[in-house]
Design an enzyme around this catalytic site. Structure first.
Site, PDB file in Angstrom:
ATOM      1  CB  SER A 145      54.564  22.571  38.707  1.00 43.85           C
ATOM      2  OG  SER A 145      55.857  22.021  38.186  1.00 43.85           O
ATOM      3  CE1 TYR A 158      53.480  18.717  42.061  1.00 40.40           C
ATOM      4  CE2 TYR A 158      54.318  18.903  40.038  1.00 40.40           C
ATOM      5  CZ  TYR A 158      54.263  19.409  41.303  1.00 40.40           C
ATOM      6  OH  TYR A 158      55.113  20.636  41.704  1.00 40.40           O
TER       7      TYR A 158
HETATM    8  P1  NDP Z   1      57.107  21.645  50.724  1.00 42.15           P
HETATM    9  O1  NDP Z   1      56.677  20.185  50.944  1.00 42.15           O
HETATM   10  O2  NDP Z   1      58.710  22.054  51.281  1.00 42.15           O
HETATM   11  O3  NDP Z   1      56.437  22.614  51.832  1.00 42.15           O
HETATM   12  C1  NDP Z   1      54.828  22.235  51.539  1.00 42.15           C
HETATM   13  C2  NDP Z   1      54.164  23.306  52.847  1.00 42.15           C
HETATM   14  O4  NDP Z   1      52.898  23.134  52.604  1.00 42.15           O
HETATM   15  C3  NDP Z   1      54.534  23.147  54.275  1.00 42.15           C
HETATM   16  O5  NDP Z   1      54.435  24.377  54.950  1.00 42.15           O
HETATM   17  C4  NDP Z   1      53.491  21.815  54.498  1.00 42.15           C
HETATM   18  O6  NDP Z   1      53.423  21.708  56.151  1.00 42.15           O
HETATM   19  C5  NDP Z   1      52.392  22.561  53.967  1.00 42.15           C
HETATM   20  N1  NDP Z   1      51.244  21.422  53.638  1.00 42.15           N
HETATM   21  C6  NDP Z   1      51.607  20.496  52.844  1.00 42.15           C
HETATM   22  N2  NDP Z   1      50.439  19.658  52.781  1.00 42.15           N
HETATM   23  C7  NDP Z   1      49.525  20.389  53.432  1.00 42.15           C
HETATM   24  C8  NDP Z   1      48.004  20.279  53.894  1.00 42.15           C
HETATM   25  N3  NDP Z   1      47.350  19.173  53.245  1.00 42.15           N
HETATM   26  N4  NDP Z   1      47.506  21.137  54.588  1.00 42.15           N
HETATM   27  C9  NDP Z   1      48.035  22.297  55.023  1.00 42.15           C
HETATM   28  N5  NDP Z   1      49.414  22.575  54.535  1.00 42.15           N
HETATM   29  C10 NDP Z   1      49.993  21.603  53.960  1.00 42.15           C
HETATM   30  O7  NDP Z   1      56.856  22.037  49.314  1.00 42.15           O
HETATM   31  P2  NDP Z   1      57.215  23.142  48.336  1.00 42.15           P
HETATM   32  O8  NDP Z   1      57.634  24.379  49.075  1.00 42.15           O
HETATM   33  O9  NDP Z   1      58.328  22.522  47.478  1.00 42.15           O
HETATM   34  O10 NDP Z   1      56.080  23.165  47.190  1.00 42.15           O
HETATM   35  C11 NDP Z   1      55.419  24.334  47.330  1.00 42.15           C
HETATM   36  C12 NDP Z   1      54.349  24.561  46.096  1.00 42.15           C
HETATM   37  O11 NDP Z   1      55.299  24.728  45.188  1.00 42.15           O
HETATM   38  C13 NDP Z   1      53.406  23.092  45.624  1.00 42.15           C
HETATM   39  O12 NDP Z   1      52.493  23.416  45.110  1.00 42.15           O
HETATM   40  C14 NDP Z   1      54.663  22.422  44.665  1.00 42.15           C
HETATM   41  O13 NDP Z   1      53.721  21.430  43.916  1.00 42.15           O
HETATM   42  C15 NDP Z   1      54.807  23.726  44.086  1.00 42.15           C
HETATM   43  N6  NDP Z   1      56.258  23.464  43.270  1.00 42.15           N
HETATM   44  C16 NDP Z   1      57.459  23.012  44.016  1.00 42.15           C
HETATM   45  C17 NDP Z   1      58.424  22.725  43.070  1.00 42.15           C
HETATM   46  C18 NDP Z   1      59.801  22.289  43.913  1.00 42.15           C
HETATM   47  O14 NDP Z   1      60.756  22.027  43.108  1.00 42.15           O
HETATM   48  N7  NDP Z   1      60.093  22.293  45.277  1.00 42.15           N
HETATM   49  C19 NDP Z   1      58.564  22.759  41.578  1.00 42.15           C
HETATM   50  C20 NDP Z   1      57.316  23.258  41.065  1.00 42.15           C
HETATM   51  C21 NDP Z   1      56.382  23.664  41.789  1.00 42.15           C
HETATM   52  P3  NDP Z   1      53.012  20.421  56.642  1.00 42.15           P
HETATM   53  O15 NDP Z   1      53.385  19.251  55.847  1.00 42.15           O
HETATM   54  O16 NDP Z   1      53.531  20.492  57.924  1.00 42.15           O
HETATM   55  O17 NDP Z   1      51.387  20.481  56.626  1.00 42.15           O
END
Ligand code: NDP
Length: 256
Positions: A145, A158
């Site tokens: 990020s 974070y």
């Molecule tokens: P979302 O919360 O929209 O999606 C996260 C995904 O990861 C889901 O498929 C979720 O499924 C899965 N997930 C979350 N926790 C776990 C776990 N413990 N075990 C297995 N699967 C898991 O997140 P984003 O797409 O927004 O974010 C993805 C990455 O991008 C992250 O690392 C975030 O920090 C980074 N990011 C995002 C930004 C944004 O603005 N959106 C900006 C900068 C970085 P489920 O919950 O069902 O397990």
């Protein structure tokens, strides 16, 4: 191999059911890769799988809570089984945030965010190292990020996990270059996903984000997955150890 293709490649992408991870699964699969992904929710994985099969994508899934050590071991064993002990691409995408002032974080908040964002990605690199080495030409991509590049309006825990990932990217690039493994990090600013939909529902919040972003908008998951795909292709084989921001210019903005 073709420079702009992932034909014949195998990929493990964590957290592929929503947001950026979902876009990465679809981007890599559309470019010809066989993809294994995971999330914690079996029903949502099943829904995605139906959509992916309908599109002709080669995707398989595991239910896995990546914050738990032995579940990570099981995930990698399943991916290794599917791909015959060889892996070309690892995308460490799973991450979450708890937004609080630093003085209000509990010990549980700290452990949860560290385990989900940092320890899981670190351990997955360790676990997949023999598989990636067996590839002969492998690529690890972290979804970091810009909050780990500059200080922004996010939680400190974070931001610390993302700053650590950016450093890990450099160390592994040096340590594992001899094993044919490149390591890069993609650092987005606000992207419309389930993680940010609550925040981005606020007009005032979006206005404050956009006012610091030269391109004057937030980003879409597909604008992140395109860079991830490039970093896995033969066209990027001299790029390693880098953190590349996908942020509409936010992290270089001193004025606009
Ligand atoms: P979302 O919360 O929209 O999606 C996260 C995904 O990861 C889901 O498929 C979720 O499924 C899965 N997930 C979350 N926790 C776990 C776990 N413990 N075990 C297995 N699967 C898991 O997140 P984003 O797409 O927004 O974010 C993805 C990455 O991008 C992250 O690392 C975030 O920090 C980074 N990011 C995002 C930004 C944004 O603005 N959106 C900006 C900068 C970085 P489920 O919950 O069902 O397990």
């Amino acid at each position: 191999p073709a420079r702009w293709s992932l034909q014949g490649k195998t990929a493990l992408v964590t957290g592929g059911t929503r947001g950026i991870g979902r876009a990465v699964v679809e981007e890599l699969a559309a470019l010809g890769a066989a993809v294994h992904t995971c999330s914690r929710k079996e029903a949502e994985l099943g829904e995605r799988l139906k959509e992916w099969e309908a599109k002709g994508f080669r995707v398989t899934t595991s239910v896995c809570d990546l914050s738990v050590r032995d579940q990570r071991e099981r995930l990698v064993a399943e991916a290794a089984g599917r791909f015959g002990g060889k892996l070309d691409i690892l995308v460490n995408n799973v991450g979450t945030n708890i937004r609080k002032p630093t003085t209000e974080y509990s010990a549980e908040d700290y452990s949860f965010v560290m385990a989900t964002n940092l320890e899981s990605a670190y351990h997955l690199c360790q676990l997949t190292h023999p598989l990636l080495k067996a590839s002969g030409s492998a690529s690890i991509v972290f979804i970091s990020s810009v909050c780990g590049v500059v200080a922004a309006c996010s939680g400190t825990i974070y931001a610390m996990t993302k700053g650590a990932i950016n450093q890990l990217t450099k160390n592994l690039a040096c340590e594992w270059a001899k094993d044919g493994i490149r390591t890069n990090s993609v650092a987005p600013w606000y992207i419309t996903t389930s993680l940010t939909e609550g925040l981005l529902a606020s007009k005032e919040f979006v206005a404050s984000v956009v006012s610091r972003t030269p391109l004057r908008r937030v980003g879409e998951p597909g604008e992140v997955s395109s860079l991830v795909a490039f970093l896995c292709m033969p066209g990027s084989t001299y790029i390693t150890g880098q953190t590349i921001s996908v942020d509409g210019g936010m992290s270089v903005n001193g004025f606009y």
